[in-house]
Motif scaffolding. Structure first.
Motif, mmCIF file in Angstrom:
data_model
loop_
_atom_site.group_PDB
_atom_site.id
_atom_site.type_symbol
_atom_site.label_atom_id
_atom_site.label_comp_id
_atom_site.label_asym_id
_atom_site.label_seq_id
_atom_site.Cartn_x
_atom_site.Cartn_y
_atom_site.Cartn_z
ATOM 1 N N VAL A 174 108.568 32.581 36.105
ATOM 2 C CA VAL A 174 107.600 32.816 37.167
ATOM 3 C C VAL A 174 107.140 34.251 36.990
ATOM 4 N N ASN A 175 105.919 34.415 36.574
ATOM 5 C CA ASN A 175 105.441 35.720 36.125
ATOM 6 C C ASN A 175 105.683 36.826 37.160
ATOM 7 N N GLY A 176 106.491 37.811 36.755
ATOM 8 C CA GLY A 176 106.760 38.959 37.598
ATOM 9 C C GLY A 176 107.861 38.771 38.616
ATOM 10 N N TYR A 177 108.398 37.537 38.737
ATOM 11 C CA TYR A 177 109.396 37.265 39.770
ATOM 12 C C TYR A 177 110.741 36.795 39.218
ATOM 13 N N MET A 178 110.728 35.891 38.255
ATOM 14 C CA MET A 178 111.982 35.321 37.762
ATOM 15 C C MET A 178 111.893 35.141 36.255
ATOM 16 N N THR A 179 112.936 35.563 35.543
ATOM 17 C CA THR A 179 112.966 35.382 34.100
ATOM 18 C C THR A 179 113.576 34.024 33.762
ATOM 19 N N VAL A 180 113.352 33.579 32.528
ATOM 20 C CA VAL A 180 113.922 32.303 32.102
ATOM 21 C C VAL A 180 115.440 32.382 32.071
ATOM 22 N N THR A 196 115.020 27.864 43.909
ATOM 23 C CA THR A 196 114.384 29.002 44.580
ATOM 24 C C THR A 196 112.960 28.691 45.017
ATOM 25 N N TYR A 197 112.207 28.038 44.139
ATOM 26 C CA TYR A 197 110.775 27.853 44.389
ATOM 27 C C TYR A 197 110.376 26.387 44.562
ATOM 28 N N GLY A 198 111.349 25.495 44.709
ATOM 29 C CA GLY A 198 111.034 24.078 44.847
ATOM 30 C C GLY A 198 110.117 23.770 46.017
ATOM 31 N N ALA A 208 98.032 27.235 48.941
ATOM 32 C CA ALA A 208 97.744 28.466 48.198
ATOM 33 C C ALA A 208 98.438 28.451 46.843
ATOM 34 N N ALA A 209 99.625 27.873 46.790
ATOM 35 C CA ALA A 209 100.321 27.746 45.510
ATOM 36 C C ALA A 209 99.603 26.766 44.592
ATOM 37 N N LEU A 210 99.122 25.663 45.179
ATOM 38 C CA LEU A 210 98.408 24.652 44.390
ATOM 39 C C LEU A 210 97.123 25.226 43.803
ATOM 40 N N PHE A 211 96.336 25.906 44.628
ATOM 41 C CA PHE A 211 95.056 26.453 44.176
ATOM 42 C C PHE A 211 95.218 27.933 43.822
ATOM 43 N N TRP A 264 100.534 28.203 38.446
ATOM 44 C CA TRP A 264 101.303 28.970 39.423
ATOM 45 C C TRP A 264 102.375 29.814 38.746
ATOM 46 N N MET A 265 102.997 29.300 37.706
ATOM 47 C CA MET A 265 104.002 30.073 36.972
ATOM 48 C C MET A 265 103.372 31.298 36.306
ATOM 49 N N ASN A 266 102.091 31.190 35.935
ATOM 50 C CA ASN A 266 101.375 32.323 35.353
ATOM 51 C C ASN A 266 100.798 33.258 36.417
ATOM 52 N N ALA A 267 100.405 32.691 37.552
ATOM 53 C CA ALA A 267 99.805 33.477 38.635
ATOM 54 C C ALA A 267 100.418 33.044 39.961
ATOM 55 N N PRO A 268 101.662 33.451 40.250
ATOM 56 C CA PRO A 268 102.367 32.998 41.453
ATOM 57 C C PRO A 268 101.614 33.366 42.733
ATOM 58 N N SER A 269 101.609 32.421 43.672
ATOM 59 C CA SER A 269 100.971 32.651 44.973
ATOM 60 C C SER A 269 101.573 31.665 45.967
ATOM 61 N N GLY A 270 101.208 31.830 47.237
ATOM 62 C CA GLY A 270 101.643 30.885 48.257
ATOM 63 C C GLY A 270 103.030 31.131 48.813
ATOM 64 N N PHE A 271 103.546 32.342 48.692
ATOM 65 C CA PHE A 271 104.863 32.659 49.250
ATOM 66 C C PHE A 271 104.998 34.176 49.351
ATOM 67 N N THR A 272 106.008 34.587 50.092
ATOM 68 C CA THR A 272 106.386 35.999 50.184
ATOM 69 C C THR A 272 107.853 36.116 49.850
ATOM 70 N N MET A 273 108.194 37.104 49.045
ATOM 71 C CA MET A 273 109.592 37.326 48.675
ATOM 72 C C MET A 273 110.147 38.467 49.521
ATOM 73 N N VAL A 274 111.154 38.165 50.334
ATOM 74 C CA VAL A 274 111.779 39.151 51.205
ATOM 75 C C VAL A 274 113.270 39.205 50.893
#
Length: 449
Positions: free
Chosen positions: A385-391, A89-91, A172-175, A151-161
């Motif tokens: 992925v915090n708030g987006y995907m559970t383990v 999903t997030y590769g 943005a994901a890196l930083f 990033w797993m703690n503070a996801p960024s650099g994408f939009t989920m639609v």
């Protein structure tokens, strides 16, 4: 029930791999810097003892780097094999830091080889300079991996639609918002682990009567590196944790054993949540709010504002956090005391009690580091992925996870035994007075064997 079993096995395997590899990663970050300082002293002061220590440490670094390459490769495969839901999903979002970490790894390996075979072959200053790319690439590679965890703690650099990842921005994901605090916190932790572990080796020698310049210099330089990191760490950790109250309130609630959101919250030392109540904790008024929000009137989030299915294992997170803080503070206080006594010409290296403490300080630093990672990882549960995907959504459905866990446990046990045996053998040879020189693999003496 089957899915739960797979999840437990995958978690255990990842915890084992991370717990093993993180110690070796510390040496990849901190050890080249310590070698550089010692080698630089040797060149500037024409100090044969310092050069001997740098040469020996470089051999130890090579052994640890080789084992770290194995465990790091295992972890890279585990990301895809154990957590296919995450990578599929997030590769594309987090692929950049993984790629850059690979480049950093190869650069570190190349220059480590040049440094190892540069002894007595390269001009002294050029030889010393080859350590700089090792330091930089080791730190950069670690930054890349911490960026993924941040990033797993503070996801960024994408939009989920509609469940599909779009508008990918790798930079943005890196930083991400968590990367700088976590990275500096990890770097300092690495310097602490390396400094205190190396100092502990020489403390054992001093306790056994080897109170010579070799042992005192090795201990002094290692403790200097560890002391700087240990004193800075509480401040960096505090700054890094400031974002948690807003971005990961469940982690803060677990760290503070906060059942209800409250202002002017106390700091709870010890204790546990049992039958829905906090029991056995010592409460210090106002300090919980001050540490979490920088204000005694700040609001500390509690579990009352968090859905039951999103609560992390609070007691594990709370005690891991307290162990990290307690051991880190103890090491920082000892570091200040040690160097205060050094400046007063009353060295603690002549104190048997202090040398006992230094002997165990490396183990304490490792435990503090591992406890910190428990807070980071377990405190994020149930999210990968915090708030987006559970383990549970990310874990593999392959039934062989328990088998791979057993295999990995055996592999790491064998690696640990091998490292101990090799380093012990090297130590015995050095004690016996064998040469520290490292012959070229193309020298006549080698080719003729």
């Amino acid at each position: 029930m089957f899915a739960l079993d797979q999840l437990i096995a995958a978690r255990d395997q990842m915890a084992l791999s991370l717990g093993f590899h993180i110690i070796l990663s510390c040496f990849g970050v901190g050890f080249p810097a310590l070698i550089y300082l010692m080698h630089r002293r040797g060149i500037r002061r024409n100090d044969e003892v310092a050069l001997m220590l740098a040469r020996r440490w470089s051999k130890v670094a090579a052994v640890l780097f080789a084992v770290g390459a194995v465990s790091g490769t295992i972890m890279s495969f585990e990301m895809g094999l154990l957590w296919p839901g995450l990578m599929s999903t997030y590769g594309d979002v987090i692929g950049l830091p993984f790629a850059m970490e690979g480049i950093a790894f190869f650069l570190e390996a190349i220059f480590l080889g040049i440094y190892l075979y540069g002894w007595d072959r390269l001009p002294p200053k050029v030889h010393l300079a080859t350590l700089i790319p090792i330091i930089v690439s080791g730190a950069f590679g670690t930054f890349c991996i911490i960026a993924v965890n941040g990033w797993m703690n503070a996801p960024s650099g994408f939009t989920m639609v509609n469940g599909v990842v779009t508008d990918i921005d790798p930079l943005a994901a890196l930083f991400n918002d968590a990367v700088w605090g976590q990275s500096v916190h990890m770097f300092l932790g690495a310097y602490m682990v390396v400094g205190f572990l190396v100092a502990g080796v020489y403390a054992v020698g001093i306790r056994k009567g080897n109170n010579d310049e070799h042992h005192r210099l090795g201990l002094r330089y290692a403790l200097a590196l560890a002391a700087v990191a240990a004193v800075m760490q509480p401040f960096v950790g505090h700054v890094a944790g400031m974002r948690l109250a807003e971005n990961q309130p469940s982690k803060v609630a677990a760290m503070e054993l906060a059942l209800k959101t409250e202002t002017r919250a106390p700091l709870r030392i010890g204790g546990a949540i049992i039958d829905g109540e906090v029991r056995g904790a010592i409460e210090i008024p106002l300090l919980g709010s001050l540490l979490s929000t920088n204000s005694v009137n700040g609001s500390v989030p509690g579990f009352d504002a968090i859905p039951d299915n999103e609560e992390p294992p609070s007691n594990i997170v709370h005690w891991s956090f307290q162990i990290m803080i307690g051991l880190g503070s103890l090491l920082a206080l000892f570091s200040v005391l040690f160097w205060w006594r050094e400046r007063r010409k009353k060295s603690l290296m002549d104190s048997r009690v202090a040398m006992h403490f230094v002997t165990w300080s490396g183990i304490m630093a490792v435990i503090a580091l591992e406890a910190g990672w428990v807070v980071t990882e377990v405190g994020r549960q149930p999210w990968i992925v915090n708030g987006y995907m559970t383990v549970g959504e990310a874990v593999t459905q392959n039934s062989a996870v328990w088998v791979s866990l057993a295999v990995i446990a055996v592999v790491y046990l064998a690696l640990g035994i091998a490292v101990f045996a090799v380093l012990r053998s090297m130590s015995k040879r050095w004690k016996a007075g064998e040469s520290d020189s490292l012959p070229s693999p193309y020298s006549p003496s080698v080719l003729s064997r």
